[in-house]
Each structure stands twice: as structure tokens, then as C-alpha cells.
Design an enzyme around this catalytic site. Sequence first.
Site, PDB file in Angstrom:
ATOM      1  N   ALA A 205       0.832  -1.203   0.000  1.00  0.00           N
ATOM      2  CA  ALA A 205       0.000   0.000   0.000  1.00  0.00           C
ATOM      3  C   ALA A 205       0.866   1.253   0.000  1.00  0.00           C
ATOM      4  CB  ALA A 205      -0.918   0.000   1.222  1.00  0.00           C
ATOM      5  N   GLN A 206       0.205   2.391  -0.170  1.00  0.00           N
ATOM      6  CA  GLN A 206       0.877   3.685  -0.023  1.00  0.00           C
ATOM      7  C   GLN A 206      -0.056   4.622   0.731  1.00  0.00           C
ATOM      8  OE1 GLN A 206       1.463   4.177  -4.273  1.00  0.00           O
ATOM      9  NE2 GLN A 206       0.072   5.920  -4.326  1.00  0.00           N
ATOM     10  N   VAL A 207       0.506   5.703   1.273  1.00  0.00           N
ATOM     11  CA  VAL A 207      -0.243   6.616   2.137  1.00  0.00           C
ATOM     12  C   VAL A 207      -0.221   8.020   1.548  1.00  0.00           C
ATOM     13  CG1 VAL A 207      -0.378   7.656   4.423  1.00  0.00           C
ATOM     14  CG2 VAL A 207       0.211   5.251   4.196  1.00  0.00           C
ATOM     15  N   ASP A 355       3.885  -7.516  13.543  1.00  0.00           N
ATOM     16  CA  ASP A 355       4.830  -6.948  12.568  1.00  0.00           C
ATOM     17  C   ASP A 355       5.446  -5.653  13.092  1.00  0.00           C
ATOM     18  OD1 ASP A 355       6.240  -7.006  10.209  1.00  0.00           O
ATOM     19  OD2 ASP A 355       4.672  -6.042   9.021  1.00  0.00           O
TER      20      ASP A 355
END
Length: 571
Positions: A205-207, A355
Amino acid sequence: MSGFPWVSPPQLRFGAWICRQCLHERPLRPRQQKAAYHTRSLPIPRARGRRRVLLSAAAGSTIGAGALAFSDDLKHGYAAAERSGRVLSTLARNVNDYRTTLNFKTDDEDEQSTLLKACHKRCAERTLRTLEKNGSIFIKLGQHLSSMNYLLPVEWTTTFVPLQDKCPVSSYESIEAMFEKDTGQPISDRFSEFDSAPIGAASLAQVHRARWRDSGQEVAVKVQHPALEEWVPLDLALTRFSFSTLKRFFPDYDLGWLAAEMESSLPQELDFTQEGDNALRAREYFRHVNEPSLVIPDVIWSQKRILVMEYITGHRPDDLEYLDSNGIDRDEVSAALSRIFNEMIFGDNAPLHCDPHGGNIAVRKNERRWRPNFDIILYDHGLYRDIPSELRRSYAKLWLAVIDADETRMRKYAYEVAGINDEQFPLFASAITGRDYRVLTQSITTPRSTREKEDISDALGEGMLQQLVALLGQVPRIILLILKTNDLTRSLDENLHTRQGPVRTFLILARYCARCVLAEQLEAVRRSSGSVLWPGNLWRLVRAWGAFVRVEVKLSVYEYWLAVRRVVGVS
């Protein structure tokens, strides 16, 4: 350098890409009409002629649409064959390389070791190129493998380190198309502002930074890479096939459990509604726990591939320059991290974040609080697990035995936790603690020396690696995730370069273990039919309470001593 939720800094040097499906969903721009060059009028066709024209046009459009769909499927099939070909070709070359190297006989052990190390390096570099070209979940797989220094040769783990910073960046157009497809609305209906360039990118993903239209609040929008939907099933199948092939040629190196864990975990990580639920659950749990430094961003809105959270940012915990320049004590950061993750492992009904690497944790200075004068921000709540009560309690007793250097109790609870027999125990004890087994029988609170690390690495090269791979294949999956969490938090602590060494960390661990065991004894007494004052029940309570108080007194005295040293300026 400033960090941000869930991701490493964006690698904007990579060209933006648009997945096949999103590309075709983009609205087509109307072509500009060209000037008419014909001045004479054309004859109007008769009715029969008009029907022919209409039929021809309909047939032409049908054939064109079919050709377009066929072309689209053809492109997808070609890309799938290309991805598969890269993996299969690399796999075949690596298998052949290892078989050739291992079958080479020499009486010189140094020469054999040199040849094997060179083979490790060649195969790792080949694999790295394939992972980078295929992208998608292969980047995540490589990142995971790079942290498995307790299992893989150093030539593999160091070669994969660059993947920590090589993450794809999806184009803004593909994000727009995905958003509209998933929600039925354009981005502008939900956000009054939306930065087209991401502030961070990761393998899944990206933000983007944005402003929520309803409230005007500044938010962080986590969006999944659109291309993942197309390739994840194929890539998981290729990963499973690769590990099963390696097992066929090298039975002693069965890493099928790694592929199985990835297949189990990845669907959860790709469902952002579940990540939002995990974040809210963790917020609620820690609301009733006395840990003022922990901050979990609130969830505002979630969809399967879109997650909107409040915008909170900070610096990576290994940004020592930031910590030192802002008067943030590294030892206190270490202690806070230890309390947070021990609470998750040993707390009753606590959710476990599986994680906790440096990219998913940030530290920021808190001017409104004197001690601690910082916040720890926890991001990326996609991979969570619940530890069963019985397992948690046996695991707590195992660690208390390790801290007490009581080998008999260690062996007993290792069997309860993971079915470990006496022959497997030394290897399991080293895997779970990250320490040489000989140290565990003396005192685990001593710092890890360079010599100890070298001894562990040499032991893996001398046949222990096959045993460790087999061992990890038989333990429950939840134990694998606990091992991963232990390894990542241990790495966080070592990267802080604290002054106190591991003594305080292990005392904090002992506090949570003793509290867990005490809770078990209290529950057992409540369930028993007799009075608390009955000799058996009373003795059980006194013994559990005494163990808890003993640890509490040790930790309190040690922390008081550290405070005095800080006041007088002793480092």
C-alpha cells in the site's frame, strides 16, 4: 528524517504505473474534432443503403470490442507467463547451482566453505533481481526473508536488505480509478484536499495526506496498490510451488511452513476493514492499561482497500540523532517498547501486533508530559493474532525458567508450548531467545557479544540450519509469529544502543510473566471448591505472589538505581 504510518519513505524514483484493469476504467478524453477538408456534400444513401451502413457499423463495433477484449486477455496472459517464467527460470538455475556446488568434493574445508558462500551470494542476487522485476507480494516476501538472519545464510539476508526501501508507487490516476470503483464516488466527494503524491509507500500500500470533507480533519489515507488484485493469486501459487520444489530437491530445507504462513496472513493484511478493527481493538485494550506513551491513530473510515486514520507522524525509533537532540532517553524508549509488546504477549485477552519493525513504529516528543517526554506511535495493524490463555501461561513460565537459568523447568515448558523434546530443546531455546544455549544455562541478562553472534552463525553453517528449519516446520503457527515478534523487538532494542544493556528489558519481561502466572493461580483458586485458606490453595497463592513480588522489587530497585545515575550524570 521524518517517518510515517505503515510505510517506509516513498521511492519516487520509480516510474508511476497503472494496472491493466484500472487503465481501462479511466474515463476516455474526447478527441478534438479535426477541421473538415471536404467541401462538397455527400449523397444521402437510400433506406436499404442506410440499413447496410448500420449493420456494418454494428458488426464492426462488435468485432472491435471482441478484438479489444481478446487483446486485453492476451496482454494479461503474456504478463502472467512472463512473471511465471522469471520465477521458474531463477528457481531452476538456483537448484542447479546448489546441486553442483554441494556435489563438488574437496578435502579442504575452507575451500568448501568459500565455494558454498559464493553459491549463496550468486543465488541470492539472482533471486533479488526476480523479486524486484515481479514486484507485488514478492517485495514483501523478500523483506521478510531479509529479517530471518536466524534461519538464512548471511549472504541471503544482506542481499535482500535493499528491498526494505524498494517499494512500488502507484500512479494517482490508478488510485482515483480504484477509489471510484470501490466506493462509487470520486475522491473529491470524501476529501476536500488530497495530495496526489504519496508521503510513503510499502509493498502492499501507499499513504496520502488528505483532509476529510465532513469534519475538515487532517487525515492519512492508506490505499492498496491496485495491481495487487490482479496478481496476488498467481504470485501466491508461484511462491508455494517454489518452496515445494526446493523441498523436493533439498528435503532437509523444508520451508513450506513459510509459504503456508504467508498464504494465511496475506489475505488478512489485504483487508483494510480488518486492519481498522484491529486498530480500534488495540486502542480500546490499552485505554485500560497504564502505558501513557502509546498512541494508536484513530480509525475514521475503512473499506477493503482504503483506510482513513487520523494523521499522526513521528520519527523512526532508530533515528538516534532525533532522540538525542530532543532529550529523549533511549533507555526509556527501550523500556516503553518492552512494556507495550510484553503486555500484548502476556496480557489477558490482549491483541498481538505481529509486525513491529522500525517502519511501523514512530517516536515523537511530547512537550505536555515530563516523564516520559515522548509518545510511541504504533502503525500497520493488518497482522494480529490472539494467543490462547493456556499457551500464554506456559510461555510465561518458560521465560521465567530462562531468566532463572533453570534448565529442568525450561525443558518442561518448552514441551508444553511447542511439543519440543529433549533433543530439540537446545536449538529451540536458542531460537526463542536469540542467544547461544550455553549462555542460557548461566545468565541471559548479559549482553550479546560479537563472539557469541559468530558462534551462532558458525553453528548454523555446520548443520544446525537443517535442524532449525525442520523444527520451525513442526511448531504451532502462533509460535512462529511470537518468534517473529520477539526477533523484531529484539532488533529494535539493539538498534537503540542503550546504556543499560538487556538487564532492564529482561526484568520487565519477568514482571509480565510473573503477573501472568499469578493471574493463573488466582483463577485456579477461584475455580476450586475449597477455601482460599486451605493449605494447598494458600501455598499456591503464596508461592505465585512471592515470585511476583520478588520480580517487582528487583525491577523497582534497578529502575531507582538508574534514576539516581541519571540525576548524578553517570552514563
